[in-house]
Design a protein around this motif. Structure first.
Motif, PDB file in Angstrom:
ATOM      1  N   ILE A 120      16.336   0.825 -27.391  1.00  0.00           N
ATOM      2  CA  ILE A 120      16.088  -0.679 -27.323  1.00  0.00           C
ATOM      3  C   ILE A 120      16.438  -1.189 -25.966  1.00  0.00           C
ATOM      4  O   ILE A 120      17.471  -0.872 -25.312  1.00  0.00           O
ATOM      5  CB  ILE A 120      17.025  -1.525 -28.395  1.00  0.00           C
ATOM      6  N   GLY A 121      15.371  -1.895 -25.290  1.00  0.00           N
ATOM      7  CA  GLY A 121      15.793  -2.351 -23.924  1.00  0.00           C
ATOM      8  C   GLY A 121      14.837  -3.690 -23.863  1.00  0.00           C
ATOM      9  O   GLY A 121      14.136  -4.288 -24.692  1.00  0.00           O
ATOM     10  N   THR A 122      15.469  -4.403 -22.703  1.00  0.00           N
ATOM     11  CA  THR A 122      14.904  -5.926 -22.770  1.00  0.00           C
ATOM     12  C   THR A 122      14.363  -6.051 -21.277  1.00  0.00           C
ATOM     13  O   THR A 122      14.470  -4.911 -20.345  1.00  0.00           O
ATOM     14  CB  THR A 122      15.882  -7.012 -22.786  1.00  0.00           C
ATOM     15  N   ALA A 123      13.848  -7.163 -20.955  1.00  0.00           N
ATOM     16  CA  ALA A 123      13.663  -7.539 -19.425  1.00  0.00           C
ATOM     17  C   ALA A 123      14.978  -7.545 -18.417  1.00  0.00           C
ATOM     18  O   ALA A 123      15.844  -7.779 -19.231  1.00  0.00           O
ATOM     19  CB  ALA A 123      12.780  -8.783 -19.430  1.00  0.00           C
ATOM     20  N   GLY A 124      14.790  -7.152 -17.364  1.00  0.00           N
ATOM     21  CA  GLY A 124      15.908  -7.552 -16.433  1.00  0.00           C
ATOM     22  C   GLY A 124      16.856  -6.577 -16.072  1.00  0.00           C
ATOM     23  O   GLY A 124      16.678  -5.613 -16.743  1.00  0.00           O
ATOM     24  N   CYS A 125      17.647  -6.569 -14.979  1.00  0.00           N
ATOM     25  CA  CYS A 125      18.491  -5.830 -14.462  1.00  0.00           C
ATOM     26  C   CYS A 125      19.421  -6.326 -13.658  1.00  0.00           C
ATOM     27  O   CYS A 125      18.938  -7.432 -12.615  1.00  0.00           O
ATOM     28  CB  CYS A 125      17.778  -4.450 -14.010  1.00  0.00           C
ATOM     29  N   ASN A 126      20.627  -5.896 -13.356  1.00  0.00           N
ATOM     30  CA  ASN A 126      21.598  -6.515 -12.435  1.00  0.00           C
ATOM     31  C   ASN A 126      21.607  -5.464 -11.068  1.00  0.00           C
ATOM     32  O   ASN A 126      22.342  -5.879 -10.127  1.00  0.00           O
ATOM     33  CB  ASN A 126      22.803  -6.764 -12.953  1.00  0.00           C
ATOM     34  N   PHE A 127      20.708  -4.397 -11.030  1.00  0.00           N
ATOM     35  CA  PHE A 127      20.443  -3.679  -9.749  1.00  0.00           C
ATOM     36  C   PHE A 127      19.030  -3.891  -9.313  1.00  0.00           C
ATOM     37  O   PHE A 127      18.224  -4.485 -10.213  1.00  0.00           O
ATOM     38  CB  PHE A 127      20.695  -2.321 -10.059  1.00  0.00           C
ATOM     39  N   LYS A 128      18.786  -3.562  -8.259  1.00  0.00           N
ATOM     40  CA  LYS A 128      17.507  -3.702  -7.760  1.00  0.00           C
ATOM     41  C   LYS A 128      16.998  -2.224  -7.005  1.00  0.00           C
ATOM     42  O   LYS A 128      16.741  -2.159  -5.665  1.00  0.00           O
ATOM     43  CB  LYS A 128      17.332  -4.781  -6.723  1.00  0.00           C
ATOM     44  N   CYS A 129      17.103  -1.198  -7.764  1.00  0.00           N
ATOM     45  CA  CYS A 129      16.886   0.166  -7.432  1.00  0.00           C
ATOM     46  C   CYS A 129      15.321   0.428  -7.041  1.00  0.00           C
ATOM     47  O   CYS A 129      14.479   0.267  -7.751  1.00  0.00           O
ATOM     48  CB  CYS A 129      17.246   0.981  -8.363  1.00  0.00           C
ATOM     49  N   ILE A 130      15.364   0.988  -5.861  1.00  0.00           N
ATOM     50  CA  ILE A 130      14.105   1.091  -5.036  1.00  0.00           C
ATOM     51  C   ILE A 130      13.342   2.288  -5.633  1.00  0.00           C
ATOM     52  O   ILE A 130      12.032   2.597  -5.575  1.00  0.00           O
ATOM     53  CB  ILE A 130      13.902   0.974  -3.636  1.00  0.00           C
ATOM     54  N   ASN A 134      11.884   2.709 -14.582  1.00  0.00           N
ATOM     55  CA  ASN A 134      11.544   1.661 -15.649  1.00  0.00           C
ATOM     56  C   ASN A 134      11.370   0.316 -14.970  1.00  0.00           C
ATOM     57  O   ASN A 134      11.523  -0.700 -15.561  1.00  0.00           O
ATOM     58  CB  ASN A 134      12.649   1.844 -16.800  1.00  0.00           C
ATOM     59  N   TRP A 135      10.679   0.430 -13.711  1.00  0.00           N
ATOM     60  CA  TRP A 135      10.449  -1.016 -12.925  1.00  0.00           C
ATOM     61  C   TRP A 135       9.748  -1.915 -13.652  1.00  0.00           C
ATOM     62  O   TRP A 135       9.959  -3.177 -13.334  1.00  0.00           O
ATOM     63  CB  TRP A 135      10.007  -0.687 -11.669  1.00  0.00           C
ATOM     64  N   GLU A 136       8.872  -1.564 -14.517  1.00  0.00           N
ATOM     65  CA  GLU A 136       7.842  -2.417 -15.269  1.00  0.00           C
ATOM     66  C   GLU A 136       8.639  -3.406 -16.056  1.00  0.00           C
ATOM     67  O   GLU A 136       8.074  -4.410 -16.437  1.00  0.00           O
ATOM     68  CB  GLU A 136       6.901  -1.672 -16.090  1.00  0.00           C
ATOM     69  N   ILE A 137       9.840  -3.253 -16.526  1.00  0.00           N
ATOM     70  CA  ILE A 137      10.502  -4.153 -17.171  1.00  0.00           C
ATOM     71  C   ILE A 137      11.917  -4.475 -16.712  1.00  0.00           C
ATOM     72  O   ILE A 137      12.421  -5.611 -16.674  1.00  0.00           O
ATOM     73  CB  ILE A 137      10.838  -3.524 -18.672  1.00  0.00           C
ATOM     74  N   SER A 138      12.396  -3.692 -15.588  1.00  0.00           N
ATOM     75  CA  SER A 138      13.805  -4.007 -15.173  1.00  0.00           C
ATOM     76  C   SER A 138      13.356  -4.845 -14.239  1.00  0.00           C
ATOM     77  O   SER A 138      14.473  -5.620 -13.584  1.00  0.00           O
ATOM     78  CB  SER A 138      14.294  -2.700 -14.551  1.00  0.00           C
ATOM     79  N   THR A 139      12.489  -5.145 -13.223  1.00  0.00           N
ATOM     80  CA  THR A 139      12.308  -5.902 -12.477  1.00  0.00           C
ATOM     81  C   THR A 139      11.630  -7.271 -12.746  1.00  0.00           C
ATOM     82  O   THR A 139      11.110  -8.267 -11.867  1.00  0.00           O
ATOM     83  CB  THR A 139      11.303  -5.195 -11.169  1.00  0.00           C
ATOM     84  N   ARG A 140      11.257  -7.444 -14.048  1.00  0.00           N
ATOM     85  CA  ARG A 140      10.523  -8.432 -14.718  1.00  0.00           C
ATOM     86  C   ARG A 140      11.378  -9.449 -15.348  1.00  0.00           C
ATOM     87  O   ARG A 140      12.444  -8.896 -15.967  1.00  0.00           O
ATOM     88  CB  ARG A 140       9.339  -7.832 -15.170  1.00  0.00           C
ATOM     89  N   THR A 141      11.051 -10.539 -15.773  1.00  0.00           N
ATOM     90  CA  THR A 141      11.657 -11.661 -16.500  1.00  0.00           C
ATOM     91  C   THR A 141      10.959 -11.365 -17.994  1.00  0.00           C
ATOM     92  O   THR A 141      10.246 -10.817 -18.200  1.00  0.00           O
ATOM     93  CB  THR A 141      11.418 -12.902 -16.257  1.00  0.00           C
ATOM     94  N   ILE A 142      11.646 -12.127 -19.083  1.00  0.00           N
ATOM     95  CA  ILE A 142      11.123 -11.972 -20.338  1.00  0.00           C
ATOM     96  C   ILE A 142       9.655 -12.678 -20.486  1.00  0.00           C
ATOM     97  O   ILE A 142       8.875 -12.303 -21.259  1.00  0.00           O
ATOM     98  CB  ILE A 142      12.146 -12.713 -21.235  1.00  0.00           C
ATOM     99  N   GLU A 143       9.354 -13.738 -19.583  1.00  0.00           N
ATOM    100  CA  GLU A 143       8.061 -14.202 -19.497  1.00  0.00           C
ATOM    101  C   GLU A 143       7.125 -13.285 -19.115  1.00  0.00           C
ATOM    102  O   GLU A 143       5.821 -13.227 -19.641  1.00  0.00           O
ATOM    103  CB  GLU A 143       7.944 -15.595 -18.521  1.00  0.00           C
ATOM    104  N   GLU A 144       7.282 -12.352 -18.242  1.00  0.00           N
ATOM    105  CA  GLU A 144       6.609 -11.567 -17.720  1.00  0.00           C
ATOM    106  C   GLU A 144       6.284 -10.080 -18.562  1.00  0.00           C
ATOM    107  O   GLU A 144       5.267  -9.748 -18.811  1.00  0.00           O
ATOM    108  CB  GLU A 144       6.887 -10.819 -16.242  1.00  0.00           C
TER     109      GLU A 144
END
Length: 379
Positions: A120-130, A134-144
């Motif tokens: 299970i995973g959600t949107a968002g992350c507290n890191f910004k790994c370049i 899984n950037w399609e979800i980690s760099t986006r908000t729940i709206e996106e």
């Protein structure tokens, strides 16, 4: 855009076996740009671990960032919103990635080998790994990303219905959906399921210790062993990661470490040696290390895949340092996909990538020499 629990899980769980064999296992996500609507079971859920400040501000104390959040704004992770001087999580019961995977994908190699887990995973992350895969979800908000309505009770029921061994909180950093993970883990344990936490190890000590009461195993991404790498490629900090590793060890929860080796960025073998020495001295020699191969992704498509010889050298250094269980990942078919007994050399678990072919562990011991092998081998 929301989806019914039944229709989404039929899709996600039905595809899990196929997706689980993917090279990096990018999770299935639900795409939508709709604003989340708070109604019924999806009303905003008040966050844990925050303080109310003057002027309607709040301070989130969940992770190392300690975000001060102004009214009507969100913290760094994008998931925690200040509404009238109180902090709320936007992703409680709202995953955007749900899938059945082999446990080896986490990776957990000393945890019920060959079993399936509900991830299970959600949107968002507290890191910004370049280099995030899984950037399609980690760099986006729940709206996106969109989401489905899957509160803790339904998540546990779905896991039981799909006959998995455990629920894993993974894909993005689970710290940013702490409340959802915490409640789901408690319910899962009460129903006889095991739980896995795959983390970047940035959670503060108090919430971490409370969570670990309901977690069976942790996979930690130790991304490098220099502060500069964490600052420049993840916009984060190494120090809290090392403290988290020691806390997990102190709590006695099973842990495996993942080190993704990226050409030119964290492939200096002196740093690898320093990391292995630190692990030996602070965590012990029985903590497995997975040296994983980098593949070009997100903002690092200009770099080549990690040479296999680099991974083999890192494994050699770790073994020389005294680490007993060292594997190579993301190189399907490599002999170091398998786990060997540190005493007699017997192949304990024979693998090809995420597929288990043979298990030679009986009652937690090597079948050949009876050496005790650390890990979780039975329910």
């Amino acid at each position: 855009m929301t989806h019914s629990r039944r229709s989404f899980l039929k899709l996600a769980l039905g595809c899990g076996a196929v997706l689980g064999l993917g090279f990096f296992g990018i999770p299935r996500i639900i795409s939508s740009r709709d604003q989340p609507s708070f109604s019924g079971s999806s009303e905003p859920h008040e966050a844990m671990f925050y303080r109310r400040l003057s002027g309607g501000r709040v301070q989130c104390d969940l992770c190392f960032r300690h975000c001060v959040v102004l009214p009507g704004t969100r913290g760094f992770c994008g998931n925690r919103l200040n509404i009238d001087g109180r902090l709320y999580t936007l992703v409680y019961g709202r995953p955007c990635a749900v899938q059945v995977d082999p446990v080896e994908k986490e990776p957990q190699f000393h945890f019920l080998p060959g079993s399936r887990i509900l991830c299970i995973g959600t949107a968002g992350c507290n890191f910004k790994c370049i280099f995030c895969h899984n950037w399609e979800i980690s760099t986006r908000t729940i709206e996106e990303t969109g989401y489905i309505d899957l509160p803790p009770e339904k998540a546990v029921e779905s896991a039981l219905e799909s006959r998995v061994a455990a629920i894993s909180f993974t894909y993005n950093e689970p710290t940013v959906f702490y409340e959802y993970m915490y409640e789901t883990a408690k319910l899962a344990k009460a129903r006889g399921l095991k739980t896995i936490f795959h983390t970047n190890a940035s959670m503060n000590e108090e919430p971490l210790r409370r969570l670990l009461e309901h977690i069976d195993a942790v996979a930690v991404d130790l991304k490098a062993f220099t502060a500069e790498f964490y600052r420049s490629t993840s916009f984060s900090d190494l120090t809290p990661v090392l403290e988290t590793l020691k806390t997990i060890r102190d709590k006695g929860v099973w842990m495996e470490i993942v080190n993704l080796i990226i050409p030119t960025l964290n492939d200096d073998m002196d740093n690898v040696r320093d990391m292995c020495i630190w692990i030996r001295e602070n965590l012990g020699t029985e903590v497995p290390i997975h040296f994983n191969r980098f593949q070009p992704a997100y903002k690092l498509t200009n770099l080549p895949p990690t040479p296999v010889k680099t991974l083999e050298k890192a494994r050699e250094i770790a073994t020389q340092t005294g680490i007993e269980y060292v594997t190579i990942g993301n190189v399907p078919g490599h002999e170091a996909n398998s786990t060997k007994c540190p005493r007699c050399g017997e192949t304990l678990v024979k693998r090809t990538h995420f597929t288990v072919h043979e298990i030679n562990i009986i009652d937690g011991r090597c079948r050949k020499c009876k050496h005790k092998i650390p890990g979780i081998w039975s329910n």
